[in-house]
Design an enzyme around this catalytic site. Sequence first.
Site, PDB file in Angstrom:
ATOM      1  N   LYS A  98      12.801 -32.711  12.272  1.00  0.00           N
ATOM      2  CA  LYS A  98      13.966 -32.225  11.065  1.00  0.00           C
ATOM      3  C   LYS A  98      14.945 -33.110  11.288  1.00  0.00           C
ATOM      4  CE  LYS A  98      11.742 -27.962  10.226  1.00  0.00           C
ATOM      5  NZ  LYS A  98      11.266 -28.227   8.902  1.00  0.00           N
ATOM      6  N   GLU A 128      19.173 -22.750   5.176  1.00  0.00           N
ATOM      7  CA  GLU A 128      18.605 -21.535   5.635  1.00  0.00           C
ATOM      8  C   GLU A 128      17.609 -21.824   6.768  1.00  0.00           C
ATOM      9  OE1 GLU A 128      17.356 -24.024   3.447  1.00  0.00           O
ATOM     10  OE2 GLU A 128      15.165 -23.877   4.210  1.00  0.00           O
ATOM     11  N   SER A 160       4.968 -33.572  15.847  1.00  0.00           N
ATOM     12  CA  SER A 160       6.210 -33.109  15.092  1.00  0.00           C
ATOM     13  C   SER A 160       7.350 -32.459  15.920  1.00  0.00           C
ATOM     14  CB  SER A 160       6.015 -32.287  13.895  1.00  0.00           C
ATOM     15  OG  SER A 160       5.093 -31.242  14.228  1.00  0.00           O
TER      16      SER A 160
END
Lengths: 461, 487
Positions: free
Chosen positions: B182, B204, B471
């Site tokens: 991320k 968010e 990930s």
Amino acid sequence: METHHFHFKTRRHNYPQVVCANHRVTTSKSNVNPSVLRLHNYGNPTADLAKERAVSADETKRPSTGKFGRFGGKFVPETLISCLEQLEVVFHQVLQDPEFQEELSTALNDYVGRETPLYYAERLTAHYKAQNMGRGPDIYIKREDLAHCGAHKMNNALAQAMIAKRMGLTAVVAATGAGAATGAGQHGIATAAACAKFGLSCTIFMGTADMEKQPSSVDLMNLLGAKVRPTAGSFKDATSDSIRDWTEKLGEVYYLAGTAVGPHPCPTMVREFQSVIGRETRRQAAEKWGGTPDAVVACVGSGSNALGIFHEFVRDPTVRLIGVEAAGFGLNTGKHAATLAAGEVGVYHGAMSYLLQDEEGQITCPHSVGVGMEYPGVAPELSFLKETGRMEFYSASDEEAVEAYRRVARLEGILPALEASHAFAYLEKLCPTMPDGAKIIISCSGRGEKDTETVFNYPIS
Amino acid sequence: MAIRAAATSAPTARSSSALSLPPPISSSSSYSSAQLSFGRAKSTTRPRTTVGCAISCTMTREAAAVTSTEKDDSDPALWSRPDSFGRFGKFGGKYVPETLMYALTELESAFNSVKNDPDFQASKLCISAVKAELGGILKDYVGRETPLYFAERLTDHYRRPNGEGPHIYLKREDLNHTGAHKINNAIGQVLLAKRLGKKRIIAETGAGQHGVATATVCARFGLECIIYMGAQDMERQSLNVFRMRLLGAEVRGVHSGTATLKDATSEAIRDWVTNVESTHYILGSVAGPHPYPMMVREFHKVIGEETRRQAMEKWGGKPDILVACVGGGSNAMGLFEDFVKDKDVRLIGVEAAGLGLDSGKHAATLTKGEVGVLHGAMSYLLQDDDGQIIEPHSISAGLDYPGVGPEHSFLKEKGRAEYYCVTDEEALEAFKRVSRLEGIIPALETSHALAYLEKLCPTLPDKTKVVLNCSGRGDKDVQTAIKYLKV
């Protein structure tokens, strides 16, 4: 030489008094002749590692005593001596084995994620400069928190797991402590991960008090396939238990020391495997500003991360080596873990070093908010560096460490482990004294997500 | 076809002030006049409150034609991904209120100007001493490049009795700062926001991962940060909430709707509409209105670029198969992007089948969803008969998104990428398996991709090179897993 009578007492027995002719147990601060440094194979801090190692291997073809000045040694029951000697032989073999070194290097790169960056902490630097009219040192952070499993512990666990495999052993036992044993759990986790990777069975001893404090560590170790065996007490009891277990199963089981304490060759082995940190740092510093750091700061629990980064720079007199211990509630409260500051010399877990003991020679229970700092001893090599005056050591209290955690989070978006936060806390005192543009490298030995709850619940004064 | 006509008229409708409704839908028999027409939020005067969201969800009773598995044989290098309207085929687009159009256009031109700015570029980051702003930060702060790790014991596990089997490599995005991929996007977007002179960042978050990544980069760059989080999620993830606060962000709870991710997204969009001049909205995935899907993909594509180089170093070739989990789709696009034009590389995305595809409790958007508009883009999504978004379910919060990035919808339709799904239980098994075999605890999201190896590996010829995107790390999931696994 002055002799001193040692009076060993355990909980149940009075051992006979032993005369130790060669050791002065007063905490004298006399500066030893720097030529003493040369006796200890610090070698040439250049990239010519193989040559250095070949030299030291020659010198230690017969098992050595493993002393750093008067510290270190092998104060262990006779049954362990041959085991330690064998370990030392294998250790020197792997240091010179190019296949082993290549496998280790690949694993360090691909599995652990080395090399870890040397990161210029812009906002932290600005923060301290702002307090001093725009003048102050440049702060760089060595990001050991980015290593697999979130701490520097992995460097050592990996290498030793490979040694265990080479010796044909399929089971590993690790003591629990700030490192090997698991006080904070980091070494236990790293060991469990390394064993999983190499398909070794893994048993970790952990003190019940610590298991309660950090149950998530236990879960992590279980998930990684390790068996966690509880010991009544804390990590120091777990360490003793694991050594006992090792003694019982000699030849079947490999004892994975997590930190640079214990009988020779453990301190040297751990330091050797952690010194990759310092070697990278030197190279990165040269790339970034074409020189060496002016000061290297690291937290000191038992000493593996500090030695890992210091070792490379020991022979550079212009580089200040600064260790920061845990002052807990304060050095005068008795609830701290500042071994070098407030300890005395004695033998613990097989090595002569500084340690926290009461008047009867019983080990006291240390305290720190950074559980990984709660080791009542310290690496013998660090004791040596202290005594020769090569290393400076200070301490930071629980409160200062928590504040530093919050500060670094807010300014840099990095959550440093509470252990590493002690080193960051010391910047408050260090930075105002450093000239403008001086280069400070601080070792962020681990990440602090495990400590979020502690910091959350910490009463803000 | 009715849908396509409407789609292509959307951009022109934007510029004209007259309402231009699509032609009446008469061709398909599956429509009734009671159905709401396909429309853009601008041209239809549907009040906001009906769907509780400024970006409305429209329903298109699209027949199964779009799920055709006929492969498109055209050269992927020639596909516009996206075209100038932000479309990937018919997917994508900018279904947003007028107030946001300017912000999106501004964002797009800012992004295009930095994309080619050598001072900003990431792609050359690891080759030599990097002065490029983004490259430097990715290297020293985030910890790139992440290794391509040969998973020896996992490979052994899938070796068949005759000794044959694929070679499995893990792309270690779990080693990034904050523990997931991320942050690549968060860093890129914050640098972009700074260039635009924005001082305020909003985002968010569902479980908190994207929130923590955003709060992290805002702390690093000294920007004000507000995170919208569903009140229910805040309760479940109180530690992440505290982490975000520690990092200096303000966490605002959203109580409307089901008080989860999609409501938080809507609230964040509402904030952005109100404060568009001072505020940049960091969307966490390759979803949302153009230019987000493209931008987020561009910031993540360093993953695939590194992989290409590392594969060449390690075995002198390309990967044969790329596998990644798909929630919104960012980590998958990050790995796939550089290889889309290489038709000999198979792209496999793995979604969450939750409690099973038939249970209704899953998040398998590309398998079970239909085409519609959500959060500003046309894509596959999970909706009920009234066109209301279905609350998805997955044991992993990151895959718990009822939509999917439009580019994935496009790649699926073109047959360029294959999408499968895996249940909660299979994911948990994989979580445990990889922990035990490799000493790497993968995120539950990643575990979905790892679980798919069970079905994939037996079908692969000897020595096939499989690269799986690891990930994120799974420390955050240990408590959940322990509960279910009873380890």
